[in-house]
Write a protein that holds these residues in place. Structure first.
Motif, PDB file in Angstrom:
ATOM      1  N   GLN A 190       9.956  26.263   8.714  1.00  0.00           N
ATOM      2  CA  GLN A 190       9.244  25.937   9.950  1.00  0.00           C
ATOM      3  C   GLN A 190       8.238  24.813   9.713  1.00  0.00           C
ATOM      4  N   ILE A 191       7.523  24.873   8.599  1.00  0.00           N
ATOM      5  CA  ILE A 191       6.525  23.839   8.303  1.00  0.00           C
ATOM      6  C   ILE A 191       7.199  22.479   8.146  1.00  0.00           C
ATOM      7  N   THR A 192       8.313  22.443   7.432  1.00  0.00           N
ATOM      8  CA  THR A 192       9.039  21.181   7.269  1.00  0.00           C
ATOM      9  C   THR A 192       9.546  20.673   8.605  1.00  0.00           C
ATOM     10  N   HIS A 193      10.058  21.570   9.433  1.00  0.00           N
ATOM     11  CA  HIS A 193      10.554  21.190  10.756  1.00  0.00           C
ATOM     12  C   HIS A 193       9.429  20.617  11.622  1.00  0.00           C
ATOM     13  N   LEU A 194       8.281  21.283  11.630  1.00  0.00           N
ATOM     14  CA  LEU A 194       7.153  20.795  12.423  1.00  0.00           C
ATOM     15  C   LEU A 194       6.654  19.447  11.906  1.00  0.00           C
ATOM     16  N   SER A 195       6.724  19.244  10.592  1.00  0.00           N
ATOM     17  CA  SER A 195       6.301  17.959  10.028  1.00  0.00           C
ATOM     18  C   SER A 195       7.193  16.835  10.537  1.00  0.00           C
ATOM     19  N   ALA A 196       8.492  17.096  10.625  1.00  0.00           N
ATOM     20  CA  ALA A 196       9.404  16.085  11.151  1.00  0.00           C
ATOM     21  C   ALA A 196       9.148  15.828  12.631  1.00  0.00           C
ATOM     22  N   ARG A 197       8.860  16.898  13.384  1.00  0.00           N
ATOM     23  CA  ARG A 197       8.564  16.723  14.796  1.00  0.00           C
ATOM     24  C   ARG A 197       7.297  15.896  15.005  1.00  0.00           C
ATOM     25  N   LEU A 198       6.286  16.155  14.177  1.00  0.00           N
ATOM     26  CA  LEU A 198       5.038  15.417  14.320  1.00  0.00           C
ATOM     27  C   LEU A 198       5.219  13.957  13.925  1.00  0.00           C
ATOM     28  N   ALA A 199       6.058  13.704  12.938  1.00  0.00           N
ATOM     29  CA  ALA A 199       6.336  12.316  12.555  1.00  0.00           C
ATOM     30  C   ALA A 199       7.016  11.568  13.691  1.00  0.00           C
ATOM     31  N   ASN A 200       7.845  12.257  14.461  1.00  0.00           N
ATOM     32  CA  ASN A 200       8.535  11.631  15.586  1.00  0.00           C
ATOM     33  C   ASN A 200       7.633  11.486  16.802  1.00  0.00           C
ATOM     34  N   ASP A 201       6.674  12.396  16.937  1.00  0.00           N
ATOM     35  CA  ASP A 201       5.803  12.390  18.111  1.00  0.00           C
ATOM     36  C   ASP A 201       4.357  12.587  17.666  1.00  0.00           C
ATOM     37  N   PRO A 202       3.721  11.555  17.131  1.00  0.00           N
ATOM     38  CA  PRO A 202       2.353  11.713  16.603  1.00  0.00           C
ATOM     39  C   PRO A 202       1.313  12.010  17.668  1.00  0.00           C
ATOM     40  N   THR A 203       1.628  11.822  18.939  1.00  0.00           N
ATOM     41  CA  THR A 203       0.651  12.091  19.990  1.00  0.00           C
ATOM     42  C   THR A 203       0.590  13.570  20.379  1.00  0.00           C
ATOM     43  N   SER A 204       1.504  14.367  19.844  1.00  0.00           N
ATOM     44  CA  SER A 204       1.558  15.775  20.227  1.00  0.00           C
ATOM     45  C   SER A 204       0.306  16.522  19.770  1.00  0.00           C
ATOM     46  N   THR A 205      -0.200  17.359  20.666  1.00  0.00           N
ATOM     47  CA  THR A 205      -1.284  18.268  20.296  1.00  0.00           C
ATOM     48  C   THR A 205      -0.765  19.707  20.142  1.00  0.00           C
ATOM     49  N   VAL A 206       0.460  19.934  20.569  1.00  0.00           N
ATOM     50  CA  VAL A 206       1.029  21.272  20.463  1.00  0.00           C
ATOM     51  C   VAL A 206       1.377  21.602  19.018  1.00  0.00           C
ATOM     52  N   ILE A 207       1.985  20.635  18.326  1.00  0.00           N
ATOM     53  CA  ILE A 207       2.438  20.903  16.957  1.00  0.00           C
ATOM     54  C   ILE A 207       1.273  21.276  16.050  1.00  0.00           C
ATOM     55  N   PRO A 208       0.170  20.527  16.036  1.00  0.00           N
ATOM     56  CA  PRO A 208      -0.957  20.962  15.197  1.00  0.00           C
ATOM     57  C   PRO A 208      -1.496  22.339  15.584  1.00  0.00           C
ATOM     58  N   ALA A 209      -1.459  22.679  16.890  1.00  0.00           N
ATOM     59  CA  ALA A 209      -1.923  23.996  17.312  1.00  0.00           C
ATOM     60  C   ALA A 209      -1.017  25.092  16.756  1.00  0.00           C
TER      61      ALA A 209
END
Length: 638
Positions: free
Chosen positions: A421-440
């Protein structure tokens, strides 16, 4: 429990519908009676996000208009989100976090490939007249040192020769000094004949004299070095019985066994036998993976077991690797992952907690997950199906089953899936750095990694890491090492939890190495590593190479590096394994870090950034893994 009854307009009695059973149409049509104890904002989508406090991420699909106190779900806790993220929350949660909570697969998701290339054959090996050799045959490796007593007590465990026979052998070749004797390579007779015999047709497997000895060596030496949990030894209890029924597993097991034997007795006869078993295993694997029946539920155990043996063989014969980003062993694990997905027993069930599976499937899935997920931690991010976290088959079974530590990996399936899950979220954040959901969501993952409870066949574990530390300190010997299989298992499991926390903070939330929280977790992780033996009966392949490597990535103080160095050097000097390339990569990484101090401190200091800015912080972990990948290829940290 019987449902409550209520009278209908006709005067008869009927079951009262449960609140959770009402459809969305009922909820929006005004037919829902709101209980008095429901908070006023329970129906306000923008007010709060209900997250189950027990699942990995939570019940993200629960309708926010229904109070969790009036459903059949466990009690929920509210996580308040910022107004700016509310609209994004509504868009993401139903669709974009698939695979984060246990769920059975849908039949339309089942994919069976029509043509599958053999993962253990490179392009040049497919050409006419190409010679396929066992990896050990093409290597010119130095002989392994054997102690004077002939005892191997590292990742394989066997006594090669009785002391009287060893002394007689030394005299016959004129060896007198102990220093010279430690370099003697025993003969084939000395290596194999000390292993207890089994009948030639044991269990129905027709083996000639040499193969019977190789199989005995596998049972005693290889299986004996897998784990300190005797009741959870996949090699002995699941793989070994398959030798009788599956020619593919038989040749794969014998090819693996001979890799270790050739370290001590290298003869042309044994090299020819190594090539024979390896080529037959590769040929049979190519046939099996192109048989659609191999992907059917219930048929996967033998083929996945054989892949695990061949991957093991590939990883311990690391000398001839060319630093590829997709080496043979990783291509094979990708194949095993697809087989496990297509053959999931979950297709036949509605609830993931009710899924029934064989013990072989459960342990093989855990092993495949270990190989794939651990290597992904220090590999470039993959941007494939970005809406779904893979490895749903790791979350099949009851909650207790998911938290059980498996002997041959030292991991529980739930913790392993959390790393994915952590690796998956890291890839999502790299694709969408403006997201505030992923860090939450990341902060919630990290919170649940703290005091992550796991249990094993040896103990029920501890509810907090401090309880484990206090208990382990009372059992240390004069060398500062724990002395029981139970404490070794508990420390290994807890070390993986600490490593997962460091990984989440550094790769996902992008905290620098010198962040106080990262260093605090590192100091605790180093204590676990320092307390674990690196040789003797309590040291096995269950040892946490991944935890040690993660510790090394954030270690810049002398004491932390000393602990990592001592562990790596001690294990690398023992019997054959996959630690030497990892230690070589770690030494390169330290030199790379020390050449530029900004790679340690990253210029960020200790400032905590709000969630809205996390995606714009420096991705120092990605810079590190890119350097490692270019130099070493894909690392195996299982």
């Amino acid at each position: 429990m019987a449902a409550a009854l209520e009278p209908d307009p006709s005067g008869s009695w009927r079951k009262r519908p449960r609140l959770a059973d009402q459809s969305c149409a009922d909820l929006t049509s005004g037919n829902l009676t709101v209980p008095l104890d429901v908070p006023e904002d329970a129906f306000d989508v923008n007010a709060q996000l209900w997250v189950d406090g027990f699942d990995a991420i939570g019940d993200l699909n629960i309708d926010p208009r229904v109070s969790p106190d009036h459903t059949r779900k466990r009690k929920c806790e509210a996580i308040h989100s910022s107004p700016a993220a509310d609209q994004e929350l509504q868009q993401w949660l139903p669709n974009d976090f698939q695979g984060f909570i246990p769920a059975t697969p849908r039949q339309e998701e089942r994919i069976v490939p029509l043509v599958v290339p053999n993962p253990f054959l490179d392009d040049y090996e497919l050409s006419p007249g190409a010679i396929v050799q066992h990896p050990i045959v093409s290597e010119q490796r130095a002989p392994v040192r054997v102690s004077e007593g002939g005892v191997l007590d590292g990742l394989i465990k066997v006594q090669l020769r009785a002391k009287a026979t060893q002394d007689k052998y030394k005299q016959s070749i004129g060896v007198s000094s102990p220093h010279k004797a430690s370099r003697v390579m025993p003969t084939l007779k000395g290596v194999l004949d000390m292993v207890p015999y089994l009948p030639r047709d044991f269990g129905g497997a027709k083996l000639d004299a040499t193969d019977a000895k190789l199989f005995n060596f596998f049972l005693v030496a290889v299986c004996g070095g897998r784990t300190v949990i005797s009741d959870s030894n996949m090699y002995l209890q699941q793989i070994a019985p398959m030798v009788c029924s599956s020619p593919l597993v038989r040749h794969a097991v014998l090819a693996l066994s001979i890799s270790y034997v050739l370290d001590f007795s290298r003869t042309e006869t044994l090299e020819a036998r190594a090539n024979l078993h390896y080529k037959r295993a590769i040929h049979l694997l190519g046939s099996e993976v192109n048989n659609a029946l191999s992907f059917a539920p219930g048929n996967e155990d033998a083929i996945v077991g054989a892949i695990c043996m061949l991957v093991h063989n590939e990883c311990v014969n690391w000398e001839m690797r060319n630093g590829a980003l997709t080496p043979k062993w990783f291509r094979a694990i990708q194949l095993a992952k697809s087989i496990l997905s297509a053959s999931s027993p979950g297709f036949r069930y509605q609830s993931p907690s009710n899924v029934q599976f064989s013990q072989a499937r459960f342990q093989l899935a855990n092993r495949v997950g270990l190989e794939y997920i651990c290597s992904s931690l220090v590999a470039p991010l993959e941007f494939g199906d970005n809406n779904k976290c893979d490895f749903p088959w790791l979350l099949l079974g009851s909650e207790r089953e998911l938290r059980k530590v498996i002997g041959t990996t030292g991991f529980s399936s739930k913790l392993m899936h959390t790393l994915a899950q952590i690796t998956h979220l890291s890839a999502r954040l790299a694709n969408d750095p403006t997201s505030t959901v992923i860090p939450a969501i990341a902060s919630k993952v990290i919170e649940r990694l703290e005091n992550f409870w796991q249990w094993s066949d040896l103990s029920e574990g501890y509810s907090t890491s401090q309880e484990l530390i206090a208990a382990a300190e009372t059992e240390l010997d004069g060398n500062g090492k724990v002395t029981t299989p139970t404490k070794v298992t508990e420390l290994i499991a807890e070390s993986y939890s600490a490593a997962a926390q460091i990984y989440a903070h550094c790769r996902l939330l992008r905290k620098p190495r010198n962040h106080p929280l990262v260093q605090d977790i590192l100091s605790r992780l180093c204590r676990y590593i320092d307390w674990m033996p690196t040789s003797g009966p309590l040291f096995t392949a269950q040892a946490p190479l991944l935890s040690v490597f993660i510790a090394g990535t954030v270690a810049f103080r002398p004491e932390s590096r000393r602990i990592v160095r001592d562990w790596m050097e001690s294990v690398s000097s023992g019997t054959r394994g996959n630690v030497p390339p990892a230690w070589r990569a770690m030494q390169f990484l330290w030199a790379w870090m020390d050449a530029d101090q900004s790679r340690i401190f990253d210029g960020q200091g200790y400032v905590e950034e709000p969630f809205a800015l996390v995606g714009f912080l420096p991705t120092w972990w990605e810079a590190m893994v890119n350097e490692l990948s270019q130099r070493e290829g894909r690392l195996n940290l299982s």
